[in-house]
Motif scaffolding. Structure first.
Motif, PDB file in Angstrom:
ATOM      1  N   LEU A   1       0.914  -1.103  -0.009  1.00 26.52           N
ATOM      2  CA  LEU A   1       0.060   0.077   0.016  1.00 26.52           C
ATOM      3  C   LEU A   1       0.978   1.233  -0.032  1.00 26.52           C
ATOM      4  O   LEU A   1       1.622   1.338   0.987  1.00 26.52           O
ATOM      5  CB  LEU A   1      -0.898  -0.100   1.144  1.00 26.52           C
ATOM      6  CG  LEU A   1      -1.978  -1.142   1.269  1.00 26.52           C
ATOM      7  CD1 LEU A   1      -2.709  -0.817   2.553  1.00 26.52           C
ATOM      8  CD2 LEU A   1      -2.727  -1.156   0.157  1.00 26.52           C
ATOM      9  N   SER A   2       0.686   2.160  -1.171  1.00 29.15           N
ATOM     10  CA  SER A   2       1.432   3.139  -1.037  1.00 29.15           C
ATOM     11  C   SER A   2       1.272   4.424   0.152  1.00 29.15           C
ATOM     12  O   SER A   2       2.110   5.128   0.348  1.00 29.15           O
ATOM     13  CB  SER A   2       1.377   3.927  -2.402  1.00 29.15           C
ATOM     14  OG  SER A   2       0.088   4.291  -2.840  1.00 29.15           O
ATOM     15  N   ASN A   3      -0.123   4.392   0.593  1.00 30.18           N
ATOM     16  CA  ASN A   3      -0.408   5.375   1.627  1.00 30.18           C
ATOM     17  C   ASN A   3      -0.021   4.880   2.983  1.00 30.18           C
ATOM     18  O   ASN A   3      -0.344   5.550   4.110  1.00 30.18           O
ATOM     19  CB  ASN A   3      -1.977   5.669   1.539  1.00 30.18           C
ATOM     20  CG  ASN A   3      -2.271   6.495   0.081  1.00 30.18           C
ATOM     21  OD1 ASN A   3      -1.364   7.251  -0.547  1.00 30.18           O
ATOM     22  ND2 ASN A   3      -3.362   6.444  -0.516  1.00 30.18           N
ATOM     23  N   TYR A   4       0.391   3.699   3.180  1.00 29.07           N
ATOM     24  CA  TYR A   4       0.554   2.869   4.345  1.00 29.07           C
ATOM     25  C   TYR A   4       1.555   3.783   5.234  1.00 29.07           C
ATOM     26  O   TYR A   4       1.331   4.002   6.602  1.00 29.07           O
ATOM     27  CB  TYR A   4       1.215   1.694   4.317  1.00 29.07           C
ATOM     28  CG  TYR A   4       1.211   0.956   5.637  1.00 29.07           C
ATOM     29  CD1 TYR A   4       0.141   0.532   6.434  1.00 29.07           C
ATOM     30  CD2 TYR A   4       2.618   0.531   6.420  1.00 29.07           C
ATOM     31  CE1 TYR A   4       0.099  -0.194   7.369  1.00 29.07           C
ATOM     32  CE2 TYR A   4       2.597   0.111   7.432  1.00 29.07           C
ATOM     33  CZ  TYR A   4       1.397  -0.249   8.244  1.00 29.07           C
ATOM     34  OH  TYR A   4       1.562  -0.831   9.374  1.00 29.07           O
ATOM     35  N   GLU A   5       2.675   4.737   4.726  1.00 27.64           N
ATOM     36  CA  GLU A   5       3.488   5.258   5.559  1.00 27.64           C
ATOM     37  C   GLU A   5       2.876   6.536   6.284  1.00 27.64           C
ATOM     38  O   GLU A   5       3.315   7.184   7.240  1.00 27.64           O
ATOM     39  CB  GLU A   5       4.488   5.957   4.547  1.00 27.64           C
ATOM     40  CG  GLU A   5       3.819   7.082   3.506  1.00 27.64           C
ATOM     41  CD  GLU A   5       4.735   7.569   2.548  1.00 27.64           C
ATOM     42  OE1 GLU A   5       4.718   8.550   1.876  1.00 27.64           O
ATOM     43  OE2 GLU A   5       5.500   6.483   1.866  1.00 27.64           O
TER      44      GLU A   5
END
Lengths: 387, 609
Positions: free
Chosen positions: A153-157
């Motif tokens: 997931l790219s937004n996990y950060e």
């Protein structure tokens, strides 16, 4: 309890149903596919005949995504986030249809399906908490229901570290609530500051809580007492609470309704209570938030991808979308919970009325493992039995 | 009774019958075997939607990890928390009895039984006067009132809880009313009393309805005979009338006891977890997926219920006297024709009873309805607007009120078509039988004696998930499964209303009809059923009510489809912080069911003598 010896193989799903007397035709379908192999096949209930191939490209996602959740996420009269999420996601991916499933027994429905060897045709589950994970791992063991996700997931950060609750990173937090006291400021002149205060004569018969065995808020409050008083002391504390006229009702609805009707001036609920009070033009002085010891018990909610999904790309895209800046703000406002990420835009109303405790507390997965059932069971046996 | 005479005329006339075409052989064959076929169909439906699902759950109590074991059941039986002082007795540890007696003498089962006993007494005390008024008085709107008596019976527990908390609450209308008289305040909520009153609210109508049916078919001539032979009114009542009514009263009491023993949402909403019942425990164990212990508890519940049922049936069998004809005394008017002290006293009693009814029944229902038009700032129709809006604009995955109403009514009617033939068939097959048929009759009551939570779980596993047969997965869901489940839940009520009256009929009537060439079914339809019409009508009303009010199985079988019903919609509309939409939907449920009951009763009434 693993009674599973069934071979999994997609055969024919024969659904016997009658659409005659009610006119609703959704159920009366008999889908038949014959397969000579023992590979997993899915029965498409949509009328589209497009064969889902495993080579779906990143740019053009297409197909039906089945999202399971609890019913108030999509069906609550006030404002559920579900319809908005569906609409927005479909706008971004015109060839994707989001279908919601809300079985009455929620996650248990899928745990039971898995343990009976029934093919699960659902892709994403929204509304997991740490208790659910413990239950899944205890009942299903290595028979994975959900797949680890965070890395894709790219937004996990943007997810707040403090809210992650799954050591295996299957459940991705998307919002959180804080359990606190809600009290009627017109009735309670000096609100209790500590757990010890609740035992004072001043508050005799003043508190309503929920059954910790089946209600999330009740369970959170119980765990909060275990956290604060220790596992050797908490049962005695509850005994004292009971002798001070504590009432333990079934569900959050039961408790909140009784509190609203003035049966007692304090109830265990969520610290976002004033957001509702403001929305429904209620007397704000009746809706005061009390954080005992300056704390609130954090109860983050997560989503996860089913391990057996045939549409992993769409599932990932959907989950990434739920963590997006825009969706995080919308979910918070509509679900009346706090965002789980650091980048949500919240309206002024929310900032003003949703209260955050100075010191959020919670038990981790590891702390609860092997203890949770015992704590809740000892509590329940002490309370019940109609002495 | 005109149709009953037809049978005689048919066979007695030497001339060929011109009124009816000569029936073909297959039809005749069917008619001869109709009862047997109905019996087989009944058994099949029961096996698929009840016995198989439930037994798969019960099996969990004795099969753990693929091994047969009695450990779980023994563990439950020997646990003082569940069985109090019985636990050491079950375990053979007699030394521990006194210690347990001091700690938890009753245990969860003992407490639940105690609660159910109090609830039963309250329900009978509240239901009997109602039966008396309904069966012995004539007043305008009597039939409508009789139709509506069953209304509380179908209210989803969540609505009853809302109504009770609103009406009996510290700041509720009852306390306001009492304050006018300088009384109160009454703090009823969150006590055992609240549970008992709520259970009486649910079950007194049941007692009243069953007893009314019996009272309307008493034989007044027997009382007159006794009086003419010198018995005083009290003796005539005690020795002649009471035996005719007692089976019905005890039926109501038995059903009430089993119901209240297995009650659970209302217990938590109005009493609290301190007053938890066994069923509360079964529910939470199922929630935690602890099937073995949940199944063991549910088996114990079922054994208790069926044992009570069997004991009662033995009693009932001894009661069914030979050949009473329904011959009720003339009804009284509310204003006595000839004023006397006794008549005046009786009317005062009726008035006092009406006041109690107003508090226990009308109060909570009216409060629930009032909630649906009360917003944060007074009177509002916004919750009804919500219903209309949801119906018009709701997405496919949302619950629409119109669909729920349509489904409820359709399922209710379909349930009658399933439950009435099933119930009548079982009544005929088990009436006037040997001891074996008592057992069969008790077994036929099983759907009533098994925890709703367990039935729901069994249906989920056995029907919704289905079974794998030769690589095919057989699933039974949607409307067919729901109607079958409702039929199974409802037919015991038909049996309990019809069988006792059928047992009391004069055998010679059926035998004459049979001797004159009528098939068994023809005799049943033309001779017996018209004579027990009041029981059939009561059974019909109950079957419809059970279908309308059923929640546990419906919510599971309706998963993922648009087969949800009104109670399911009520539950789903309980949303964040506002009960408005749920109470509005509840009010719609009340309106639709009231209307349905009046219609069902009128249609049934056309058939009643």
């Amino acid at each position: 309890m693993k009674r599973r010896t069934l071979l999994k193989h997609g055969g024919t799903a024969t659904v016997i149903g009658l659409a005659g007397c009610t006119g609703g035709g959704e159920q009366g379908t008999t889908t038949e596919e014959t397969t000579a192999t023992t590979t997993e096949t899915t029965t498409e209930t949509t009328t589209e005949t497009t064969e889902e191939t495993e080579t779906a490209t990143e740019q053009s996602l297409s197909g039906t995504l089945k999202v399971a959740t609890y019913s108030s996420f999509v069906d609550a009269p006030s404002s559920s986030p579900g319809p908005w999420l569906k609409e927005e996601f479909e706008k971004r991916h015109p060839d994707v249809t989001v279908e919601y499933e809300t079985p009455d027994n929620e996650l248990n429905y899928y745990i039971q399906q898995q343990s009976q060897g029934v093919d699960i045709d659902t892709d994403v589950y929204v509304g997991l908490n740490v208790d659910h994970l413990l239950r899944i791992d205890e009942k299903l063991g290595d028979d994975a229901l959900f797949a680890p996700m965070a890395d894709s997931l790219s937004n996990y950060e943007h997810v707040k570290e403090s809210l992650t609750f799954d050591p295996q990173q299957r459940a991705i937090p998307y919002d959180t609530g804080y359990i606190s006291l809600v009290y009627d400021g017109n009735e309670v002149e000096q609100p209790p500051e500590t757990f010890e205060d609740l035992l004072a004569d001043r508050y005799e018969g003043d508190l309503i809580v929920q059954n910790a065995k089946t209600a999330a808020t009740g369970r959170a409050f119980l765990l909060w007492t275990v956290k604060t008083l220790g596992e050797d002391q908490y049962l005695d504390y509850w005994k004292d609470l009971e002798s001070n006229g504590l009432r333990i009702l079934g569900s959050w609805d039961d408790a909140y309704t009784a509190w609203e009707n003035g049966e007692a001036p304090m109830v265990v609920s969520y610290s976002t209570d004033q957001v509702y009070a403001n929305r429904y033009d209620q007397d704000m002085s009746k809706h005061q938030i009390g954080f005992l010891n300056g704390q609130g018990y954090a109860n983050p909610e997560g989503m996860a991808k089913f391990a057996d999904t045939d549409r992993p790309e769409i599932a990932e895209a959907f989950m990434d979308f739920v963590l997006s800046k825009k969706a995080q703000g919308e979910i918070a406002v509509r679900n009346v919970q706090f965002p789980a990420t650091d980048w949500a835009d919240l309206p002024a109303e929310f900032e003003q009325y949703a209260k955050v405790p100075d010191d959020p507390v919670t038990f981790t997965y590891e702390e609860l493992q092997g203890n949770l059932d015992g704590w809740v069971d000892s509590w329940a046996r002490q309370i019940a039995g109609g002495r | 009774m005109a149709r009953g005479e037809e049978v005689g005329r048919d066979a007695g006339d030497a001339r060929p019958d011109t009124r009816r075409p000569d029936r073909t052989a297959p039809t005749r064959w069917l008619e001869r075997r109709a009862l047997a076929l109905l019996g087989v169909a009944t058994v099949l439906v029961l096996a698929v939607v009840f016995y198989y699902p439930v037994l798969t759950v019960f099996a969990d109590a004795v099969r753990v990890g693929g091994e047969w074991t009695g450990e779980v059941v023994r563990g439950v039986l020997e646990d003082p928390f569940y069985f109090g002082v019985l636990a050491p007795i079950f375990g053979g540890d007699f030394g521990a009895i006194s210690e347990v007696a001091a700690e938890s003498p009753l245990g969860l089962f003992g407490f639940t039984a105690y609660q159910a006993l109090l609830s039963t007494i309250a329900s009978v005390a509240l239901g009997l006067p109602g039966a008396y008024v309904l069966s012995r008085y004539e007043f305008p709107g009597r039939r409508t009132v009789r139709s509506l008596t069953i209304l509380p019976f179908v209210m989803p527990s969540i609505m009853v809880a809302i109504g009770f908390v609103a009406f009996f609450g510290a700041n509720g209308p009852l306390n306001d009313l009492l304050a006018l008289f300088g009384l109160g305040p009454v703090n009823l909520l969150f006590t055992l009393e609240a549970i008992v009153v709520a259970h009486a609210f649910y079950n007194a109508p049941l007692v009243a309805r069953v007893t009314t049916a019996a009272w309307e078919s008493v034989d007044a001539r027997m009382v007159e005979t006794a009086r003419s032979l010198g018995a005083n009114p009290w003796h005539a009542f005690r020795d002649v009338l009471v035996p005719q009514l007692l089976p019905a009263i005890l039926t109501g009491a038995l059903l009430t006891f089993i119901f209240t023993f297995m009650s659970f949402p209302i217990v938590l909403a109005l009493g609290g977890f301190q007053l938890a019942t066994v069923e509360v425990w079964v529910y939470s164990l199922v929630q935690e997926l602890e099937y073995a212990e949940a199944a063991a508890l549910a088996v114990a519940e079922t054994v208790l219920s069926l044992a009570l049922t069997y004991a009662y049936l033995r009693y009932e069998a001894r009661q069914s006297g030979g050949g009473r004809a329904a011959n009720p005394p003339p009804r009284k008017r509310l204003l006595p024709d000839s004023p006397s002290l006794l008549a005046a006293l009786e009317r005062v009693g009726v008035l006092a009873y009406a006041a109690v009814v107003a508090v226990v029944f009308v109060g909570p229902i009216a409060s629930m309805v009032a909630e649906s038009v009360t917003g944060p700032s007074g009177f509002t129709l916004q919750y009804y607007e919500f219903l209309v809006q949801r119906q018009a604009e709701g997405a496919s995955f949302q619950t629409k009120p119109g669909v729920a109403v349509r489904n409820s009514v359709a399922f209710g009617v379909a349930t009658l078509l399933v439950a009435l033939p099933m119930g009548v068939t079982i009544s005929v097959l088990t009436t006037r039988g040997s001891r074996g048929s008592r057992l069969a009759d008790a077994a036929a009551m099983a759907p009533f004696a098994v925890s709703g939570v367990v039935v729901g779980l069994g249906m989920l596993r056995g029907l919704v998930f289905g079974v794998e047969v030769w690589g095919y997965r057989l699933q039974v869901t949607g409307p067919v499964a729901i109607v079958a489940a409702h039929g199974v839940a409802a037919y015991p009520f038909v049996v309990r209303n019809v069988a006792p009256l059928l047992g009391g009929l004069d055998r010679s009537l059926v035998e004459s009809a049979r001797a004159l060439g009528a098939t068994r079914v023809r005799a049943l339809l033309d001779v017996e059923l018209p004579m027990v019409a009041s029981g059939v009508a009561a059974g019909t009303a109950f079957a419809f009510a059970i279908s309308i009010g059923e929640f546990d199985s419906t919510v599971i079988l309706a998963t993922g489809s648009s087969s949800y019903t009104m109670p399911v919609a009520v539950e789903r509309y309980i949303g964040n912080r506002t009960l408005g939409p749920a109470t509005a939907m509840g009010t719609v449920l009340l309106a639709v069911t009231s209307l349905s009951f009046v219609v069902v009763d009128r249609l049934g009434g056309r058939w009643e003598a």
